[in-house]
Design a protein around this motif. Structure first.
Motif, PDB file in Angstrom:
ATOM      1  N   THR A  21       0.831  -1.195   0.000  1.00 25.59           N
ATOM      2  CA  THR A  21       0.000   0.000   0.000  1.00 25.59           C
ATOM      3  C   THR A  21       0.874   1.256   0.000  1.00 25.59           C
ATOM      4  OG1 THR A  21      -0.097   0.016   2.421  1.00 25.59           O
ATOM      5  CG2 THR A  21      -1.859  -1.141   1.254  1.00 25.59           C
ATOM      6  N   GLU A  22       0.243   2.375  -0.278  1.00 27.09           N
ATOM      7  CA  GLU A  22       0.913   3.663  -0.224  1.00 27.09           C
ATOM      8  C   GLU A  22       0.090   4.632   0.605  1.00 27.09           C
ATOM      9  OE1 GLU A  22       0.257   6.600  -3.654  1.00 27.09           O
ATOM     10  OE2 GLU A  22       0.356   4.657  -4.685  1.00 27.09           O
ATOM     11  N   MET A  23       0.745   5.688   1.062  1.00 27.07           N
ATOM     12  CA  MET A  23       0.061   6.700   1.858  1.00 27.07           C
ATOM     13  C   MET A  23       0.668   8.056   1.554  1.00 27.07           C
ATOM     14  SD  MET A  23      -0.620   6.818   5.961  1.00 27.07           S
ATOM     15  CE  MET A  23       1.086   6.433   6.285  1.00 27.07           C
ATOM     16  N   ASN A  24      -0.179   9.084   1.555  1.00 26.17           N
ATOM     17  CA  ASN A  24       0.271  10.445   1.296  1.00 26.17           C
ATOM     18  C   ASN A  24      -0.406  11.398   2.274  1.00 26.17           C
ATOM     19  OD1 ASN A  24       1.717   9.992  -1.462  1.00 26.17           O
ATOM     20  ND2 ASN A  24      -0.286   9.053  -1.731  1.00 26.17           N
ATOM     21  N   ALA A  25       0.399  12.176   2.976  1.00 26.84           N
ATOM     22  CA  ALA A  25      -0.112  13.207   3.875  1.00 26.84           C
ATOM     23  C   ALA A  25       0.496  14.538   3.445  1.00 26.84           C
ATOM     24  CB  ALA A  25       0.258  12.902   5.323  1.00 26.84           C
ATOM     25  N   LEU A 140       7.350  -2.978   9.052  1.00 29.16           N
ATOM     26  CA  LEU A 140       7.237  -3.100   7.597  1.00 29.16           C
ATOM     27  C   LEU A 140       8.506  -3.732   7.036  1.00 29.16           C
ATOM     28  CD1 LEU A 140       5.730   0.404   6.686  1.00 29.16           C
ATOM     29  CD2 LEU A 140       4.492  -1.770   6.937  1.00 29.16           C
ATOM     30  N   THR A 141       8.401  -4.327   5.859  1.00 30.88           N
ATOM     31  CA  THR A 141       9.578  -4.915   5.218  1.00 30.88           C
ATOM     32  C   THR A 141      10.501  -3.812   4.713  1.00 30.88           C
ATOM     33  OG1 THR A 141       8.725  -4.962   2.948  1.00 30.88           O
ATOM     34  CG2 THR A 141       8.073  -6.786   4.403  1.00 30.88           C
ATOM     35  N   GLU A 166       4.309  -0.470   1.266  1.00 29.94           N
ATOM     36  CA  GLU A 166       4.179  -0.824   2.679  1.00 29.94           C
ATOM     37  C   GLU A 166       3.550  -2.209   2.848  1.00 29.94           C
ATOM     38  OE1 GLU A 166       1.970   2.497   4.245  1.00 29.94           O
ATOM     39  OE2 GLU A 166       3.795   3.688   4.513  1.00 29.94           O
ATOM     40  N   MET A 167       4.322  -3.141   3.411  1.00 28.86           N
ATOM     41  CA  MET A 167       3.851  -4.500   3.665  1.00 28.86           C
ATOM     42  C   MET A 167       4.354  -4.958   5.038  1.00 28.86           C
ATOM     43  SD  MET A 167       4.539  -6.301  -0.045  1.00 28.86           S
ATOM     44  CE  MET A 167       6.223  -5.672  -0.123  1.00 28.86           C
ATOM     45  N   PRO A 168       3.505  -5.644   5.818  1.00 28.56           N
ATOM     46  CA  PRO A 168       3.945  -6.124   7.136  1.00 28.56           C
ATOM     47  C   PRO A 168       5.158  -7.034   7.028  1.00 28.56           C
ATOM     48  CG  PRO A 168       1.559  -6.290   6.914  1.00 28.56           C
ATOM     49  CD  PRO A 168       2.087  -5.938   5.555  1.00 28.56           C
ATOM     50  N   ASN A 169       6.078  -6.865   7.960  1.00 33.48           N
ATOM     51  CA  ASN A 169       7.316  -7.639   7.971  1.00 33.48           C
ATOM     52  C   ASN A 169       7.111  -8.936   8.757  1.00 33.48           C
ATOM     53  OD1 ASN A 169       9.983  -8.494   7.990  1.00 33.48           O
ATOM     54  ND2 ASN A 169      10.585  -7.083   9.634  1.00 33.48           N
ATOM     55  N   GLY A 187      -2.439  -2.384  10.953  1.00 33.15           N
ATOM     56  CA  GLY A 187      -2.959  -1.116  11.470  1.00 33.15           C
ATOM     57  C   GLY A 187      -2.542   0.043  10.594  1.00 33.15           C
ATOM     58  N   ALA A 188      -1.264   0.034  10.169  1.00 33.32           N
ATOM     59  CA  ALA A 188      -0.790   1.074   9.257  1.00 33.32           C
ATOM     60  C   ALA A 188      -1.505   0.981   7.918  1.00 33.32           C
ATOM     61  CB  ALA A 188       0.721   0.941   9.063  1.00 33.32           C
ATOM     62  N   LYS A 189      -1.751  -0.258   7.477  1.00 27.76           N
ATOM     63  CA  LYS A 189      -2.382  -0.478   6.175  1.00 27.76           C
ATOM     64  C   LYS A 189      -3.784   0.113   6.126  1.00 27.76           C
ATOM     65  CE  LYS A 189      -3.357  -4.307   2.948  1.00 27.76           C
ATOM     66  NZ  LYS A 189      -2.355  -4.006   1.927  1.00 27.76           N
ATOM     67  N   ILE A 190      -4.500   0.065   7.238  1.00 29.35           N
ATOM     68  CA  ILE A 190      -5.865   0.603   7.241  1.00 29.35           C
ATOM     69  C   ILE A 190      -5.885   2.074   7.681  1.00 29.35           C
ATOM     70  CG2 ILE A 190      -6.913  -1.641   7.624  1.00 29.35           C
ATOM     71  CD1 ILE A 190      -7.329  -0.889  10.552  1.00 29.35           C
TER      72      ILE A 190
END
Length: 209
Positions: A21-25, A140-141, A166-169, A187-190
Motif C-alpha cells: 500500500t501507499e500513503m500520502n499526507a 514493515l519490510t 508498505e507491507m507487514p514484515n 494497522g498502518a495499512k488501514i
C-alpha cells in the motif's frame, strides 16, 4: 502515471509504488509574499532535519523519534545520509530492535528549480545497527520507504509524507516479532499511522514564534 516534474517538484525523489500500500499526507500554507515564504522555508527545513524534535513538532504522543549515527548511537544534530532513526511506537516493540523500530536514512536531497525549492528525506526499514543480526527491525519490510518533503513554490510552502510499498514484515527469525508486525503493519495499512504523519506535516508548517 508519470508525474510532471515541473508541476510537482520533488516527485522524482519519491520511490515508485510497486507492492503493498501507499500513503500520502500533505499540508500547505500560503505566505503574504515570496520573500516571507523564502524565510519561512528556511525554518521549515531545519524542523524537518531536527528529527529528535519530530514528536514535539507533531504535538502527539503516538511515537517518539531518536536520531542516531550509522552505528546506532544517539546524536543531537541535524540528520545526514546514513543516519538511523530509532522509533518508539505505542505498544510492544520488536525483539530485533530491542523494543524499537529502526529505519535508515537512505538519502537527503535538496533541489532548487525556477521559483521552487525542495528538501526530501527518504528512509527505509533496517536492521538494528546496535547488533550484528540482519533481521529488519521494523513492522514493515525493507521494501517500504517513507519520503518526508518540504517544498516552496512561489509564496506557498508545503510539507508532505509519502509512504510507498508498505507491507507487514513477517519474515524475521522471531515468531513474536512476526505476530507483532502483522498487527502493527495491518494497522498502518488501514490508515492508523496517517494521523501521526498528518500531525507531523501540519506541525512542520506551524506559524509560531
Amino acid at each position: 502515471m508519470e508525474t510532471n516534474h515541473n508541476n510537482d517538484p520533488g516527485a522524482s525523489h519519491v520511490p515508485e509504488q510497486q507492492n503493498g500500500t501507499e500513503m500520502n499526507a500533505v499540508e500547505k500554507v500560503e505566505l503574504a509574499s515570496v520573500a516571507e515564504a523564502v524565510d519561512f522555508f528556511k525554518i521549515v527545513k531545519e524542523r524537518l532535519l531536527d528529527i529528535n524534535q519530530w514528536a514535539k513538532i507533531a504535538g502527539t504522543e503516538m511515537s517518539n523519534f531518536y536520531l542516531t549515527d550509522s552505528s546506532g548511537h544517539q546524536v543531537s544534530r541535524f540528520a545526514i545520509d546514513g543516519d538511523h532513526i530509532k522509533i518508539d511506537i505505542p505498544g510492544p516493540g520488536t525483539v530485533a530492535g530491542k523494543g524499537y523500530d529502526w529505519v535508515r536514512i537512505e538519502q537527503i536531497i535538496t533541489e532548487e528549480l525556477d521559483g521552487a525549492e525542495v528538501l526530501s528525506i527518504t528512509v527505509r526499514p533496517s536492521a538494528n545497527p546496535l547488533n550484528d543480526k540482519e533481521d529488519t527491525a521494523h513492522f514493515l519490510t525493507d521494501e517500504a520507504t517513507s519520503t518526508f518533503q518540504v517544498k516552496r513554490m512561489g509564496n506557498t510552502v508545503s510539507a508532505e509524507e509519502h509512504g510507498r510499498n508498505e507491507m507487514p514484515n513477517t519474515g524475521t527469525d522471531n515468531t513474536l516479532d512476526n505476530i507483532r508486525n502483522v498487527f502493527v503493519g495491518w494497522g498502518a495499512k488501514i490508515g492508523l499511522s496517517y494521523p501521526q504523519w498528518k500531525a507531523l506535516v501540519k506541525g512542520l508548517l506551524s506559524i509560531r514564534a
